[in-house]
Write a protein that holds these residues in place. Structure first.
Motif, PDB file in Angstrom:
ATOM      1  N   ALA A  71       0.848  -1.209   0.000  1.00 57.59           N
ATOM      2  CA  ALA A  71       0.000   0.000   0.000  1.00 57.59           C
ATOM      3  C   ALA A  71       0.876   1.250   0.000  1.00 57.59           C
ATOM      4  O   ALA A  71       1.061   1.895  -1.028  1.00 57.59           O
ATOM      5  N   ARG A  72       1.429   1.597   1.151  1.00 60.74           N
ATOM      6  CA  ARG A  72       2.271   2.790   1.220  1.00 60.74           C
ATOM      7  C   ARG A  72       3.334   2.596   2.295  1.00 60.74           C
ATOM      8  O   ARG A  72       3.091   1.928   3.286  1.00 60.74           O
ATOM      9  N   THR A  73       4.475   3.238   2.080  1.00 60.28           N
ATOM     10  CA  THR A  73       5.576   3.097   3.052  1.00 60.28           C
ATOM     11  C   THR A  73       6.224   4.445   3.348  1.00 60.28           C
ATOM     12  O   THR A  73       7.363   4.496   3.814  1.00 60.28           O
ATOM     13  N   ALA A 170      -5.157  18.432  -2.950  1.00 60.30           N
ATOM     14  CA  ALA A 170      -4.184  19.495  -3.261  1.00 60.30           C
ATOM     15  C   ALA A 170      -2.832  19.096  -2.680  1.00 60.30           C
ATOM     16  O   ALA A 170      -2.706  18.929  -1.473  1.00 60.30           O
ATOM     17  N   VAL A 171      -1.840  18.894  -3.539  1.00 57.24           N
ATOM     18  CA  VAL A 171      -0.499  18.470  -3.092  1.00 57.24           C
ATOM     19  C   VAL A 171       0.510  19.550  -3.466  1.00 57.24           C
ATOM     20  O   VAL A 171       0.615  19.938  -4.636  1.00 57.24           O
ATOM     21  N   LEU A 172       1.230  20.035  -2.466  1.00 58.74           N
ATOM     22  CA  LEU A 172       2.277  21.043  -2.697  1.00 58.74           C
ATOM     23  C   LEU A 172       3.626  20.392  -2.387  1.00 58.74           C
ATOM     24  O   LEU A 172       3.834  19.911  -1.265  1.00 58.74           O
ATOM     25  N   LEU A 229      -7.207   7.804 -10.146  1.00 56.13           N
ATOM     26  CA  LEU A 229      -6.293   6.789  -9.602  1.00 56.13           C
ATOM     27  C   LEU A 229      -4.876   7.339  -9.732  1.00 56.13           C
ATOM     28  O   LEU A 229      -4.528   7.908 -10.770  1.00 56.13           O
ATOM     29  N   HIS A 230      -4.068   7.186  -8.676  1.00 58.78           N
ATOM     30  CA  HIS A 230      -2.716   7.744  -8.729  1.00 58.78           C
ATOM     31  C   HIS A 230      -1.768   6.957  -7.838  1.00 58.78           C
ATOM     32  O   HIS A 230      -2.209   6.240  -6.938  1.00 58.78           O
ATOM     33  N   GLU A 231      -0.489   7.100  -8.105  1.00 61.83           N
ATOM     34  CA  GLU A 231       0.513   6.432  -7.274  1.00 61.83           C
ATOM     35  C   GLU A 231       1.755   7.299  -7.165  1.00 61.83           C
ATOM     36  O   GLU A 231       1.988   8.176  -8.004  1.00 61.83           O
TER      37      GLU A 231
HETATM   38  O1  LIG Z   1       2.980  12.797  -2.756  1.00 58.84           O
HETATM   39  C1  LIG Z   1       2.222  12.726  -3.729  1.00 58.84           C
HETATM   40  O2  LIG Z   1       2.579  13.068  -4.871  1.00 58.84           O
HETATM   41  C2  LIG Z   1       0.825  12.182  -3.553  1.00 58.84           C
HETATM   42  C3  LIG Z   1       0.603  11.501  -2.211  1.00 58.84           C
HETATM   43  C4  LIG Z   1      -0.693  10.742  -2.135  1.00 58.84           C
HETATM   44  O3  LIG Z   1      -1.187  10.229  -3.109  1.00 58.84           O
HETATM   45  C5  LIG Z   1      -1.418  10.651  -0.843  1.00 58.84           C
HETATM   46  O4  LIG Z   1      -0.820  10.940   0.224  1.00 58.84           O
HETATM   47  O5  LIG Z   1      -2.598  10.256  -0.852  1.00 58.84           O
END
Ligand SMILES: O=C(O)CCC(=O)C(=O)O
Ligand SMILES: [Fe+2]
Length: 264
Positions: A71-73, A170-172, A229-231
Motif C-alpha cells: 500500500a504505502r511506506t 491538493a499536493v504542494l 487513480l494515482h501512485e
Molecule cells: O505525494 C504525492 O505526490 C501524492 C501523495 C498521495 O497520493 C497521498 O498521500 O494520498
C-alpha cells in the motif's frame, strides 16, 4: 492522522489567504481534465525555506495506519496553521486558500459545482462549499523504497469520514533543489495520474491518459480525489521527497463526521 483531518474544517472564505494561488484558466482545466499542475506556488526562496523546515523535522515523521509494502511506506506528520515554522505556515495557508478560489468560479451559485458540473448532473439541488481542514499531511519518502501504490483518495461510498469528505486533493511539493532536474535513470519519485481509469480498475490499465508529475519544489497539483487513480513512484535520490497534502471537501462545521452519504 484522520482524526486531525476530520476534526475541524473552515469554510473557504475563512481559509482564503488573499493572493491568488491558481488562475481561472487553471481552475477550468482542473474541472475539465480532473487534474491540473500549477508551478511557482512557492517562490524559490519560500520553497527552500519550507524544505529546510521539513529536513529539520526528520524525527517527527511516523508510520501511517496503512503502512505496508503493498500500500504505502512513506512517513507522515501533520501541519496546521499554528505550526512553529513560518515557512510551513505559509505552505499550508497557500493550500487552504485554493478552496475559496474554486468557489469563486461557481457562476453565481455561491459554491463549488463539482468536476465538469458533476454536482448538477447528479441532481444536487445546491452546490456545496468545499470544507477546508485545518491541518495537512506532510509526507516524507526516503531514498530507495518508499512508495504509495495506486489508489484513490476519496469516495462517495466511504465509511471512513475523512475518506468520504475528500473531493479535491491538493499536493504542494516541498522538495529541495536537487529535485529541480529530472532523474538520470530509473525510478524518479513521480506522482503518476491514471486519468479516466474505470472505477473498478485499481491498477490503471484502463486509463485514457497517464500523466507523470515530477515533485519539483513549489509545484502544486490539484486533482479529483474520487476518480483519479494515482501512485507515488519510489526514487533513488539522496534527498528525501516531501509533499504537503490537503484534502478539500466535506461540510465546514466543527466535527464533521460524514453522517450522510455524500450524494444527495
Ligand atoms: O505525494 C504525492 O505526490 C501524492 C501523495 C498521495 O497520493 C497521498 O498521500 O494520498
Ligand atoms: Fe493519494
Amino acid at each position: 492522522g484522520p482524526a486531525i483531518e476530520v476534526a475541524r474544517r473552515d469554510s473557504p472564505a475563512e481559509a482564503s489567504a488573499g493572493a491568488d494561488v491558481t488562475t481561472r484558466d487553471q481552475r477550468a482545466a482542473l474541472r475539465r481534465d480532473r487534474f491540473v499542475v500549477v508551478d511557482g506556488v512557492l517562490s524559490r526562496a519560500e520553497a527552500l525555506a519550507a524544505n529546510a523546515a521539513c529536513e529539520r523535522r526528520h524525527e517527527s515523521f511516523k508510520k501511517t495506519p496503512q503502512d505496508d509494502p503493498s500500500a504505502r511506506t512513506d512517513r507522515v506528520t501533520w501541519i496546521g496553521g499554528d505550526d512553529t515554522s513560518p515557512a510551513l505556515r505559509l505552505a499550508i495557508a497557500r493550500l487552504r486558500s485554493v478552496a475559496s478560489e474554486l468557489d469563486t468560479d461557481a457562476l453565481g451559485a455561491g459554491a463549488w459545482q463539482g468536476f465538469d458540473d458533476d454536482n448538477v448532473s447528479r441532481g444536487h439541488r445546491r452546490s456545496r462549499a468545499l470544507g477546508v481542514p485545518l491541518a495537512g499531511q506532510l509526507a516524507r519518502y526516503g531514498a530507495s523504497g518508499p512508495r504509495y501504490a495506486p489508489h484513490r483518495d476519496g469516495s462517495v461510498l466511504a465509511f471512513d469520514p475523512s475518506f468520504g469528505a475528500r473531493e479535491v486533493t491538493a499536493v504542494l511539493y516541498l522538495c529541495g533543489p536537487a529535485w529541480d532536474e529530472p532523474a538520470r535513470s530509473g525510478d524518479d519519485g513521480a506522482l503518476v495520474l491514471y486519468c479516466g481509469a474505470d472505477a473498478a480498475d485499481d491498477e490503471g490499465d484502463s486509463a485514457t491518459a497517464v500523466h507523470r508529475v515530477r515533485p519539483v519544489g513549489g509545484r502544486l497539483v490539484l486533482f479529483d480525489s474520487r476518480t483519479v487513480l494515482h501512485e507515488v513512484r519510489p526514487h533513488g535520490r539522496r534527498d528525501d521527497r516531501f509533499a504537503l497534502t490537503l484534502w478539500l471537501g466535506g461540510e465546514h462545521y466543527p466535527e464533521f463526521r460524514c453522517l450522510r452519504p455524500y450524494v444527495s
